[in-house]
Design an enzyme around this catalytic site. Sequence first.
Site, PDB file in Angstrom:
ATOM      1  N   GLU B 322     -35.843 -43.384  -7.412  1.00  0.00           N
ATOM      2  CA  GLU B 322     -35.381 -44.841  -8.140  1.00  0.00           C
ATOM      3  C   GLU B 322     -35.578 -44.238  -9.679  1.00  0.00           C
ATOM      4  OE1 GLU B 322     -38.627 -47.207  -6.887  1.00  0.00           O
ATOM      5  OE2 GLU B 322     -37.390 -47.935  -4.972  1.00  0.00           O
ATOM      6  N   CYS B 419     -41.418 -55.897  -5.299  1.00  0.00           N
ATOM      7  CA  CYS B 419     -41.488 -55.830  -6.816  1.00  0.00           C
ATOM      8  C   CYS B 419     -40.705 -56.694  -7.599  1.00  0.00           C
ATOM      9  CB  CYS B 419     -41.428 -54.271  -7.166  1.00  0.00           C
ATOM     10  SG  CYS B 419     -39.717 -53.718  -6.570  1.00  0.00           S
TER      11      CYS B 419
END
Lengths: 658, 658
Positions: B322, B419
Site C-alpha cells: 500500500e 481503517c
Amino acid sequence: MTTPVQLTKPIQFIPMKQVNIVDPFWSPYIQLVRDVVVPYQWEAINDRVEGAEPSHAVQNFKIAAGLAEGEFYGFVFQDTDVAKWIEAVAYLLTKESNSELEAIADEMITIIEKAQQSTGYLNTYFIIKEPQLRWKNLTEAHELYTAGHMIEAGVAYYQATGKRQLLDIVCKMADDIGNVFGDGEGQIQGYDGHQEIELALVKLYHITGENKYLQLSKYFIDKRGTNNFFVEEAEKRGWSSIWHKDRIQIDPQYFQSHKPVREQDVATGHAVRVVYMLAGMIDIAKETNDVSLIEASRTLWNNIVHKQMYITGGIGSMVQGEAFSVDYDIPNDTAYSETCASIGLIFAAQRMLQLETKSEYADVMERALYNTVISGMSLDGKHFFYVNPLEVSPEQCNGNNKNYNHVKPVRQEWFGCACCPPNLARLLASLGDYMYSVTGSTVYSHLFIGGTTELNVEGASVTLNQVSDLPWSGVVKYELSTSAPVHMTLAIRLPNWSNKSTIQVNGVTVEIAEITEDGYAKISREWVTGDIVELGFDMSIKRMKSHPKVKANAGKVALQRGPIVYCIEEADNGKLLQQVKLPSDAKLTLKFNESLADGVYTIEAEGVSIDANCWTDQLYSADTVLPETPISLTFIPYYTWANRGEGEMMVWVNELVK
Amino acid sequence: MTTPVQLTKPIQFIPMKQVNIVDPFWSPYIQLVRDVVVPYQWEAINDRVEGAEPSHAVQNFKIAAGLAEGEFYGFVFQDTDVAKWIEAVAYLLTKESNSELEAIADEMITIIEKAQQSTGYLNTYFIIKEPQLRWKNLTEAHELYTAGHMIEAGVAYYQATGKRQLLDIVCKMADDIGNVFGDGEGQIQGYDGHQEIELALVKLYHITGENKYLQLSKYFIDKRGTNNFFVEEAEKRGWSSIWHKDRIQIDPQYFQSHKPVREQDVATGHAVRVVYMLAGMIDIAKETNDVSLIEASRTLWNNIVHKQMYITGGIGSMVQGEAFSVDYDIPNDTAYSETCASIGLIFAAQRMLQLETKSEYADVMERALYNTVISGMSLDGKHFFYVNPLEVSPEQCNGNNKNYNHVKPVRQEWFGCACCPPNLARLLASLGDYMYSVTGSTVYSHLFIGGTTELNVEGASVTLNQVSDLPWSGVVKYELSTSAPVHMTLAIRLPNWSNKSTIQVNGVTVEIAEITEDGYAKISREWVTGDIVELGFDMSIKRMKSHPKVKANAGKVALQRGPIVYCIEEADNGKLLQQVKLPSDAKLTLKFNESLADGVYTIEAEGVSIDANCWTDQLYSADTVLPETPISLTFIPYYTWANRGEGEMMVWVNELVK
C-alpha cells in the site's frame, strides 16, 4: 464446430538426431550452449561460480547418496537443475561426442543412483530434510515435477548415449510413483501442484514402450481438478505449509486444479504450469485419440495465443503468481513473460503440430523463439532474463518498487531459482526436434533454419539441405538428394508475417494458392537428386496493431519484420520514450548495424516527441503547452535489447494518426 | 534556498467548535456521518451487521476487561476501530448534543477503563493473546499506533464533552509509554512500525499542557531511522513474526526507518505511515521551531505532491505494501490510492499551513477532499472504497487477477481491516477544523464551505458567515458582523484552478494582484457589521496535462472544473474507453444532471473512438484498419463514479491533437 481429428496418419517430428543445424543465425546459439552455457551451469550447480547465488544442487545429491555430510539447501525443486543439465548434455552428445562431458554426466548419474532409495523414491529434499512429509504436500513440494524432469533427463540421456543407467533409475522411480498414485486401495488419488511429469511420462512410454507410463500420465491429466485433492491432503497434514505461516494457502486456479482439464477454457494461474499441462494434455489426446481432450487442448491453446500472449510470444503477464491475468490484460511494463513460459509454449506448439499440421501453431513457435526465448540469454551465455518486459524504465525497476522489481533492466547472472537458464539450454540444444515433421509421405518444414535432414520416405533415403537467410532476408532454399526418385510432398509453412510468398521449384514458379492447405504450400512430385526449391518471403516492415480490447496497446503500434519484433531503446532515442510518436505515414528505412549483437537490421524513421524542458516542476498543469519536435527514431530487434547498458525500452510506441 | 520560517506569530486553526457548517454540498456528508455512518459503524464493531466481515473490536475490549470470555479476534490493531469511532462521536457531540450517543460512548469508555492494566498498558491483543510479547515486536504489532488512536479519541472526547475519563486513561497509558521508551537505562530505544502516536502525543500535549508528551513525540520522531531498532528487537525476539513464516521480513523503506526522518527526501513505503509521520514531523517542527525538521517536512511534502500524487489527491500507487512507488510512477489502473492515505495527506496539509500559510497546501487539501476522500464513501454511508483507482475495467478487476483484485469496481461493505470508513467519519465530522486559520489579526479562509465562524480578533467578537456555491459555481460570499469595528486582514485563498478571480468588498472591486501573497488575497481594513466580500472564481473547464515523466498519462488529458476532477464511465460512454480520444479542440459543454448523486454538472463533448467490430479474433494484425467514428462523450465528477453499477471508468483520456 470443428471436426474431430482423425489420427489415422500419425504425425511424427523428425528427431534431432537426423537434423544437423548449420545456420548463420542459430548455430552460434547452439555453440554457445555447448561451449559456455552447459559448462557454466555445471560450475553453477557445483557452487563454483564466484558471485552467483549458491545452488547446492549437486551437493544435495551427494548428501542424499551418503557421499557427503550436510543439510539440504535450496528450493524444494533444486534437483531439477541437475536433471535439466543432464538433459541438455544429452542433446549436445546427440549431435557431437564429447567424452569429457559424458564422463562428468556419467559420474553425476552414479551419484543420483546412490541417492535413490530402495523403493525407487528419488528426491533429495525429502530424502535429506523432511522424509516424514514424502507425498504429503503435493500442492507445494513439486515432488512429481521434480520426478518429471529426472525422467526427461533419463530418456534424453538414453537416446543420446544408449546408456540405460539413468533410464533404469527413472523407470524404477516411475514405477514407485505408479504404486503410490491411483484410484486403488491405499493409493493417493492426487496429482502434483506443478505439472511436468505428465509430458515426461509420455516420453518414457515412447522410449520403453511400456503402456503403464502412458496410463499413469493419463491418470494425472484425467484426475486433475476432479476432486478437492489439495485441500484433502492439507487437512490430513494439519494444513502445514512450506511457504506460508500458520497454514497453507490454496488457490486452485493458480494450480489449474479448479476444474477438470477438459473444462478449462481459459488459461489461468501460473503460466509455466499451464503450458506444461497443455503439452501433457496434447500428448495424451494424441496417444489415446481422445476427442474431448483434443478439443480442450485447442480451446486452451486458442485462449492463450488469441487473448493472452504478448507480441513477443511471451505469456503470463503478472508477477504475482508468475501467472496469466484475464483476457486481453497484457501490460507491457509490469509484464512477467517468463522465459520458461515461452519455452513451455513452444513445447505445446510442437505437440499441437502433432495433432494437426496447421501453420498457426508453428507461427507461434517461431514468434516465441525469435523474440522472448533468445532475448532471455545474453550473447556471452552467462546472463539471463527470467522476465521479459515489453517496456522498461530503469527508474521504475530500480529502487524500492514492488510493481517493477521483478523487471530487470539488464540480464542477470545465475539465480538461486535457476529455472530459465537450463531450460534455455535444453531447448536450444534440441532445436532440431522442432523443425520438420512427417506424416505418410509428406514432409513438413516448420522453421526456416539451415542444415541437413536425413529422411526415409517410402524406402528411399532423402537428404534435405535447407539454406536460410532468415531472419534478415526472406530467401530460403532447399536442395534435395535422394537414393532413388521418390514421390513425396514437401509442405512448406507460409509464415503469417509474409503477405506475399513465392516458391520456385528448379527455377519454375509454383502457383502457391492452388497447393496451400492449413498454411502450408504442399509441393507433391517425384523428387530427384539436385532438385531445388527456392522460397521468397515478403520482408516488408509491418505496423502491427493489437486487438482493441488490449488496454495497454490502445493507440500504439509495434514494428515487426519477418519473425522479428522491434523496439526502441534509450541508447538510440533518448529518454521519455512514452512521449515518442510514430506517424502513421512515417517512412520506415532498413539499415544494417554491424555493431549490435552479431549484426542486425535496424529500422529508421522520423518521429515526433515533445520538448519536455518547457514543463515546470508542477505535476499537473492546464496551461503548459509542450511543443512537438521531430526526432529520428531507431528501432532494434527486441531480442537484442539491454546490450548497451541500462536504459528505457519500449515495443509498443504511440502512433500519430495522419 | 528557502528562508527558515520565523514562528514569531503562531498560526492557529480555528477549532471546529467555533465553526458551524451550513453548506449545500458538505452538510449532507456530515449529516450522513451522524445519521448513518457512525451508528452503522457501532453496529459493525459490535458484529451486528448482517453479511459484513466480523469485527470483534468491542468484544476484544470486553474480554480484556474481564466482562466476557473468549479469544482475541481480528487484526493486531483491531482496537483502533473503537478509538476512531469514539473520536468521530466526539466530533459529532462537539457540534450537537446527543445524549443517547454519548451514553453509548461513555459505556464503551468504561469498558476500556476496565481493560486497562494497572501499569497503564492498554492493548487488547497483547492483554488477551500474547502478553509475553508486549513491546517486543514494534515492527509489526502497531502497538504505539493503536495507543495513538486511543489518545486522539481521549483528547477529542474531552474537548467535546469535558469528561476526563478517557483522557485520564490515555494519559496513564502515555505515561507508561514514556517510561518504557527512551534513551535511559533499561528503556527501549525504539519507535513504532506504524507512525501515528507522534501526532497524537502533540494533541495530548496541547490539551494537557504537559511538556513530557511533546518530548515523547519528539523522541519518536528524532529516533526513527537513526538505529537498527527493528532488526535489534527481532534478534532479541528470535526473529519471530506475526505475519510471516519462519522469520520476520524487515524492509526499512516500507517503515520509513531506513534513514533519520530529516534525511528522507523521497516518500517511500507505506503511504499512510508516511503522511502520519509527516504530520508528526510538522507538529514537532512547529512546536520546537526546529529548522532542520521544517526543511525536511517541506522536502517530503514536495516530493509527494509534485512527484507522486494522483490528480485526485490520491497517494500510494502500489498495492504491494500500500505504498509509494518511485517518482512519477502513478499508474491509473493498478493504483492503490487508499482513502486513508488521502485523509492523512489532509492532516499533513493542515499542519503545513500552520508552518507557513501558502495556498499550495490548501490546494492539495481541497483536491484530496473533493475527489479521493468523498469518492471513498457512497451516498448511503454504508459502502466504501479503500482503493481509489483512476481507471477501471471490471473484466480486469474480477476473476483471479492479482494485478487488480485490490481494485473494486463498486463500493464495498465494511471490511475486516476497517481503517478507511472510521477515518472518513472522523475527518468529515471534524471538517470545521480545516477551514480557517488565524495569525495575529489575519484570518485565513482556506476552504470554500458555507457556514458561520465565531472569531475573537483584537478583543472584538467577529462572526464570519460564508455562503459558497462551490463546487458547481465559483460564487462565494462572506458576510461579517462584529461587536465593534475591528482592524483585521481577511486572507482569502485564490485556488490554483482559478485563472482569474475577482473580489468585491461591499460591491467595490479589489485589485487582487496588489494584495496577493503566497496565494492569498489579503484584504486589510476596518471591518464593521454588514461588510460583504464577494468572490468570483474562474470555473472554466481545464484540460489538465501531466508532467512528461508520468508514463501512465503520456498523450492523455483529464478534465477539471473548479476543484472537481472528472472521469468518463461506461454507463454514459460504452465500453473500450481506452479507444476513446478527446480532440484537443473539442467544445466542452456543461450540463446539469439532477439524477446523478444529489445533482451534478457533467461535461459533454464530441470525441472519437474506433469501430471495434471491424477487428477479427486475432490478437495482433498488420492489416486491420479500424475506422474512427464520432462519439458523444459525457464526463462526470470523479467522486460520483461507480454509482450506476459495474462498468469501465477512466480519468485520463487519450487526446487527439488537432
